[in-house]
Design an enzyme around this catalytic site. Structure first.
Site, short mmCIF file in Angstrom:
data_model
loop_
_atom_site.label_atom_id
_atom_site.label_comp_id
_atom_site.label_asym_id
_atom_site.label_seq_id
_atom_site.Cartn_x
_atom_site.Cartn_y
_atom_site.Cartn_z
N HIS A 73 36.25 16.16 -15.66
CA HIS A 73 36.62 14.73 -16.25
C HIS A 73 37.85 14.89 -17.51
O HIS A 73 38.35 14.11 -17.23
CB HIS A 73 35.51 14.18 -16.77
CG HIS A 73 34.23 13.94 -15.76
ND1 HIS A 73 33.13 14.80 -16.04
CD2 HIS A 73 33.98 13.09 -15.01
CE1 HIS A 73 32.14 14.27 -15.02
NE2 HIS A 73 32.67 13.52 -14.40
N ASP B 184 36.79 15.37 -5.30
CA ASP B 184 36.36 14.35 -4.35
C ASP B 184 37.64 13.65 -3.62
O ASP B 184 37.92 12.80 -3.67
CB ASP B 184 35.57 13.12 -5.18
CG ASP B 184 34.52 13.81 -5.86
OD1 ASP B 184 33.46 14.13 -5.40
OD2 ASP B 184 34.56 13.71 -7.30
N GLN C 219 26.93 3.08 -4.96
CA GLN C 219 27.43 4.13 -4.34
C GLN C 219 26.45 5.23 -3.75
O GLN C 219 26.58 6.19 -3.42
CB GLN C 219 28.57 5.04 -4.85
CG GLN C 219 28.21 5.43 -6.15
CD GLN C 219 29.82 5.99 -6.91
OE1 GLN C 219 30.56 4.93 -7.33
NE2 GLN C 219 30.11 7.28 -6.92
N SER D 106 30.86 20.09 -11.63
CA SER D 106 30.23 18.71 -11.37
C SER D 106 29.02 18.33 -12.10
O SER D 106 28.44 19.47 -12.73
CB SER D 106 29.62 19.13 -9.81
OG SER D 106 29.03 17.83 -9.38
P1 AMP Z 1 32.15 11.34 -11.32
O1 AMP Z 1 31.86 11.12 -12.65
O2 AMP Z 1 31.46 12.64 -10.65
O3 AMP Z 1 32.06 10.20 -10.50
O4 AMP Z 1 33.68 11.88 -11.43
C1 AMP Z 1 34.52 10.93 -11.97
C2 AMP Z 1 35.99 11.50 -11.70
O5 AMP Z 1 36.07 12.92 -12.15
C3 AMP Z 1 36.21 11.64 -10.21
O6 AMP Z 1 37.67 11.23 -10.10
C4 AMP Z 1 35.97 13.12 -9.85
O7 AMP Z 1 36.87 13.38 -8.46
C5 AMP Z 1 36.37 13.80 -11.19
N1 AMP Z 1 35.95 14.92 -11.11
C6 AMP Z 1 34.76 15.28 -10.84
N2 AMP Z 1 34.47 16.71 -11.06
C7 AMP Z 1 35.87 17.28 -11.12
C8 AMP Z 1 36.31 18.52 -11.11
N3 AMP Z 1 35.40 19.63 -11.21
N4 AMP Z 1 37.69 18.59 -11.41
C9 AMP Z 1 38.47 17.72 -11.40
N5 AMP Z 1 38.18 16.28 -11.17
C10 AMP Z 1 36.85 15.93 -11.23
#
Ligand code: AMP
Length: 282
Positions: free
Chosen positions: A35, A149, A59, A184
């Site tokens: 993030h 993602d 979602q 993640s």
């Molecule tokens: P999330 O909180 O999982 O919905 O992720 C929020 C944003 O952060 C989304 O655009 C994800 O693709 C991005 N994101 C999550 N994990 C990673 C990572 N390891 N590397 C790059 N971007 C990430």
């Protein structure tokens, strides 16, 4: 750093920023360095940076982890303050979806219907609906999404293009742990043994990527490498796909930019990952 809990507060702040460039990073919180890579990119490219923290119930499937999804707002706010974020939008569910809310944004076609779309019915409808609403509220010049993602990036690009939303979607490369596991928020579900075993997933992807870089263009050979590398490990493959980056159809030979995508289970935790396959890369 301002923290807006309501749409009204966000709108008031946004009106004061007229004429300044705004970069936006939507998240579900429980922030990690993946993030923060998005936030840092937004920070250097915009005069103002907005981060949203919202675990979007739309979602998640009925059997999925909405209730137990990890949350730690105070920690997230401290991390974002340290990155020089200007505003955090952290609405309650009733603020994002007030009584009477009745609109769903549906992206159709392979990009929203194959792989994650097939495995998680309704997932991309939830993503498209919340992203459309957030983009309209924040009105950013640029919005940042992680390649982690990959299918979500392509769904959001489709949505923005089809609805002619005035925003540039900026995809950011996946940030990984030292052993290769993609960062993640869901990695906290893994116990120490599972966490160690999970590294087999990126290793399998990177083995196939190396094969691709050595000249292999047959998609089945790359998919087979992933399957073979995971056989006999605790990582149970759900799918492995070589998908065209434009059409998102399965490809037989990689002659144009594609993605090698996987979903897999370690114990009761579902992981996704991917690597880009670019035949033009040196
Ligand atoms: P999330 O909180 O999982 O919905 O992720 C929020 C944003 O952060 C989304 O655009 C994800 O693709 C991005 N994101 C999550 N994990 C990673 C990572 N390891 N590397 C790059 N971007 C990430």
């Amino acid at each position: 750093m301002h923290v807006a809990r309501t749409v009204a507060e966000l709108r008031r702040w946004r009106a004061e920023q007229a004429g300044r460039s705004v970069g936006f990073v939507p998240t579900m919180g429980y922030l990690h360095d993946g993030h923060l890579a998005l936030v840092r990119r937004a920070r250097v490219e915009n005069e103002r940076v907005v981060v949203s923290i919202f675990v979007n119930p739309l979602q998640f499937g009925p059997e999925e982890d909405y209730e137990r999804y990890p949350r730690d707002l105070e920690r997230d706010l401290a991390l974002l303050r340290a990155e020089g974020v200007d505003l955090v939008f952290a609405p309650a569910v009733a603020e994002m979806y007030p009584p009477g809310f009745a609109t769903t944004v549906v992206v159709r076609g392979p990009v929203a219907e194959r792989l994650e779309g097939a495995a998680r019915p309704g997932h991309f409808r939830g993503v498209a609906t919340v992203v459309a609403r957030l983009l309209n509220l924040v009105q950013p010049q640029r919005a940042y999404f992680g390649w982690k993602d990959a299918q979500q990036v392509l769904v959001v690009q489709r949505l923005v293009s089809d609805l002619a939303l005035p925003v540039a979607i900026v995809p950011v490369p996946t940030v990984r742990e030292p052993d290769g596991l993609a960062m993640s928020s869901r990695n906290v579900y893994l116990d120490p043994e599972e966490r160690q075993a999970a590294a087999a997933l990126p290793r399998a992807l990177f083995a196939a990527l190396e094969q691709f870089q050595a000249g292999e263009r047959a998609a089945e050979a790359l998919r087979r490498t992933v399957r073979e590398r995971l056989a006999g490990t605790p990582v149970r493959l759900e799918y492995v796909s070589v998908s065209d980056r434009e059409s998102f159809e399965e490809v037989e030979r990689v002659e144009r930019p594609a993605l090698l995508l996987v979903a897999a289970w370690v114990g009761t935790t579902r992981l996704i990952d991917n690597v880009p396959l670019d035949p033009a890369a040196p």
